[in-house]
Design a protein around this motif. Structure first.
Motif, mmCIF file in Angstrom:
data_model
loop_
_atom_site.group_PDB
_atom_site.id
_atom_site.type_symbol
_atom_site.label_atom_id
_atom_site.label_comp_id
_atom_site.label_asym_id
_atom_site.label_seq_id
_atom_site.Cartn_x
_atom_site.Cartn_y
_atom_site.Cartn_z
ATOM 1 N N CYS A 1 1.616 4.121 5.243
ATOM 2 C CA CYS A 1 1.228 4.958 4.101
ATOM 3 C C CYS A 1 1.427 6.437 4.407
ATOM 4 O O CYS A 1 1.799 7.216 3.520
ATOM 5 C CB CYS A 1 -0.225 4.684 3.721
ATOM 6 N N SER B 1 -5.006 4.124 -0.756
ATOM 7 C CA SER B 1 -4.010 3.083 -0.512
ATOM 8 C C SER B 1 -4.316 2.314 0.767
ATOM 9 O O SER B 1 -4.255 1.074 0.799
ATOM 10 C CB SER B 1 -2.613 3.704 -0.423
ATOM 11 N N ALA C 1 0.824 -1.214 0.000
ATOM 12 C CA ALA C 1 0.000 0.000 0.000
ATOM 13 C C ALA C 1 0.852 1.256 0.000
ATOM 14 O O ALA C 1 0.524 2.245 -0.661
ATOM 15 C CB ALA C 1 -0.928 -0.008 1.218
ATOM 16 N N PHE D 1 2.167 2.557 -3.392
ATOM 17 C CA PHE D 1 1.154 3.250 -4.186
ATOM 18 C C PHE D 1 0.840 4.614 -3.575
ATOM 19 O O PHE D 1 0.636 5.597 -4.300
ATOM 20 C CB PHE D 1 -0.118 2.413 -4.282
ATOM 21 N N ALA D 2 0.828 4.691 -2.241
ATOM 22 C CA ALA D 2 0.598 5.977 -1.579
ATOM 23 C C ALA D 2 1.699 6.971 -1.923
ATOM 24 O O ALA D 2 1.441 8.156 -2.139
ATOM 25 C CB ALA D 2 0.502 5.783 -0.067
#
Length: 588
Positions: A405, A384, A371, A374-375
């Motif tokens: 994140c 995310s 996650a 992507f964050a």
């Protein structure tokens, strides 16, 4: 009087109904797209006619596996050249550009060109996920509906976002994160009139997925233990590291894209060149071919060893970054999740071996890094966190996800101006909003910004006398507009300084004769946003302010300059640091 702001109108019911129908249609399209990818994969790698969604990793083609992605790249290049160049890339930046610059009007041919080209690219081994193309396709379908019907540009944007959210929800069984993705990357706002239709579309899209494929988690994980304080600190550090790596990955992708731009051949051939690398990498590690959802499940389930995860991370990065940089059609979500998850699994395994007192679970580390990458790369923070939770249905992961994140987002924001989603269109001169704050003008009432001492002109006064006063009247005569009142003090209208000084109008005429229409007014309990909208709609620079009792008593005047002056407080709150509590000085 300006229209009173209302959070909702009956139009939302109509747009919400359209969004629900759109969500159902996009979910069916998503199912068709996965079937088409399965068909292309089975034909290309196994020579069989089947719509079953399968991985290319089990092929027995030997060196011939290198040619399959190249053929797919050639076809995609031809489709982009003679169909639409907009099918190149992962689709979300292109949708953002249409939202920001073209009133959310996506060319109708993208509705079928994008999914077909993506199915060919992914089905022939392209290292992409199906979610990016279906998000782009859902958005294009929503835009198409918005262009066929009589709707506003804002409503068309809502339908575009609803289609995109329904597509993501239908692929991943993740409706809440799909709504958040639409908010953070497409809508650039959080208002009820757009949030409700998008949520309805995502919910219906998920419901259709339940009917077609079931409600199981996309990446099911075994139950994990709740993290303790040392583990949370470790996940924080992992988030910081992944945030820096996400910046590097973003810059790598665009550096590769810049490299392709310098090639002395037409861009139509670039996807085939990038596919050569995809094929070579796929020959040595077949798991890098195709969408790779099984890889994510294996990493999160703890089914891969240290060496396998390290090889998957590095080789997937090489294959995906070069393919994406070449301009082929594919997504970013699944590759980033694969790279981040595998890297997190590596870090977690090393922590277990060498730092056992941290109590790090490699599976939790994989989830957090999946996650966090992507964050950091997209700066879609809430998307995310919630996405990783929804796709695994692991509630104990929420706290580590939140801290990991947040750390990745922090580092990314400090080190990188644009994101992997916005860099492409930022290079074209598109300004992408990065912060979605409440409208400051909507927080201030007219009574707190207007001028109370109003300089008025008698309606019966001659222009000659008025012009003489303008020349010698000092500061109070320098306004650009003046309310005109009759002998009883009743408001007649407003005249501008330009009209008063117009020498083509005889000086023996009265000021009242210059009033062309009733005065435009706003009540003192309206917001500055309502006042500003009223000025824009009427194309005027000032409004009379009436009392809040509903009568016609003039209590002030507000101008465009007053609206700009209201932002001074906002700038002070944002930039001026001060200490509001101080220690008392010691008593002598």
């Amino acid at each position: 009087m300006p229209r009173r702001f209302r959070p909702l109108s009956t139009r939302v019911v109509w747009i919400g109904a359209l969004a629900m129908l759109l969500g159902a249609a996009v979910a069916v399209v998503a199912r068709a797209l996965t079937a088409l990818i399965g068909l292309v994969t089975n034909l290309a790698f196994y020579g069989r006619w089947s719509f079953e969604f399968s991985s290319p990793a089990g092929n027995h083609l030997g060196l011939w596996v290198i040619a399959i992605p190249v053929i797919g790249g050639l076809i995609v290049g031809l489709m982009a050249r003679f169909g639409s160049r907009a099918i190149r890339g992962h689709g979300i930046p292109e949708a953002m550009e249409q939202v920001l610059l073209n009133e959310s009007r996506i060319p109708p041919r993208i509705t079928w060109l994008k999914p077909v080209s993506s199915a060919i690219a992914i089905g022939t081994g392209g290292p992409f996920g199906a979610e990016g193309p279906i998000i782009a396709t859902g958005g294009a379908l929503g835009s198409l509906v918005g262009q066929l019907l009589h709707v506003t540009a804002e409503e068309r944007k809502t339908l575009l976002a609803a289609g995109a959210a329904a597509g993501m929800a239908a692929v991943f069984n993740a409706p809440v994160s799909a709504v958040l993705l639409a908010l953070e990357l497409l809508l650039f706002e959080r208002r009820a009139r757009s949030l409700i239709p998008v949520a309805l579309g995502a919910a219906v899209g998920t419901g259709v997925r339940f009917a077609l494929e079931g409600s199981a988690a996309m990446f099911a994980m075994p139950a994990l233990a709740a993290p303790d304080l040392p583990a949370l600190l470790a996940y924080l550090v992992l988030g910081l590291i992944i945030g820096a790596l996400s910046v590097g990955i973003t810059r790598l992708v665009y550096a590769i894209e810049d490299g392709f731009e310098k090639l002395p051949i037409h861009w139509m051939w670039w996807p085939a060149l990038g596919a050569v690398v995809t094929g070579i990498v796929g020959y040595f590690l077949p798991a890098t071919l195709g969408v790779g959802y099984t890889n994510i499940s294996a990493v999160l389930g703890g089914q891969l060893g240290l060496g396998a995860m390290l090889a998957l991370c590095l080789l997937k990065l090489v294959s995906w970054s070069i393919s994406l940089g070449s301009g082929t059609s594919g997504g970013t979500l699944a590759p980033l999740f694969t790279i981040g998850g595998a890297l997190g699994g590596v870090f977690g395994t090393l922590a277990v071996l060498y730092l056992p007192w941290l109590h790090v679970d490699p599976r939790m580390a994989a989830l957090v890094c999946m996650a966090a990458i992507f964050a950091g790369a997209s700066r879609a923070f809430l998307t995310s966190v919630v996405f990783a939770f929804e796709t695994t249905q692991e509630p104990r992961g929420l706290l580590p996800l939140l801290i990991g994140c947040a750390a990745a987002y922090l580092i990314s924001g400090l080190l990188m101006r644009n994101t992997i989603m916005t860099e492409k269109i930022a290079r074209r001169g598109v300004r992408v909003p990065s912060d979605y704050a409440a409208d400051y003008l909507d927080r201030i009432l007219v009574r707190d910004a207007c001028a109370r001492e109003v300089v008025t002109l008698p309606a019966g006064q001659t222009l000659e006398a008025t012009r003489a006063w303008l020349e010698v009247g000092g500061a109070i005569a320098q306004h650009q507009g003046f309310p005109v009142v009759d002998a009883q003090g009743a408001l007649r209208g407003v005249v501008t300084r330009r009209d008063l000084l117009d020498r083509q109008i005889a000086g023996d005429r009265t000021v009242g004769e210059l009033v062309k229409r009733p005065a435009l007014a706003v009540r003192e309990d309206h917001s500055l946003r309502e006042a500003a909208d009223h000025m824009v709609e009427a194309n005027v620079g000032r409004l009379i302010v009436l009392g809040a009792d509903g009568g016609h008593r003039m209590v002030g005047i507000i101008t465009r300059g007053d609206l700009l002056a209201a932002h001074a407080r906002r700038l002070r709150e944002t930039h001026l640091a001060s200490q509001t509590l101080r220690r008392r000085p010691a008593t002598p």
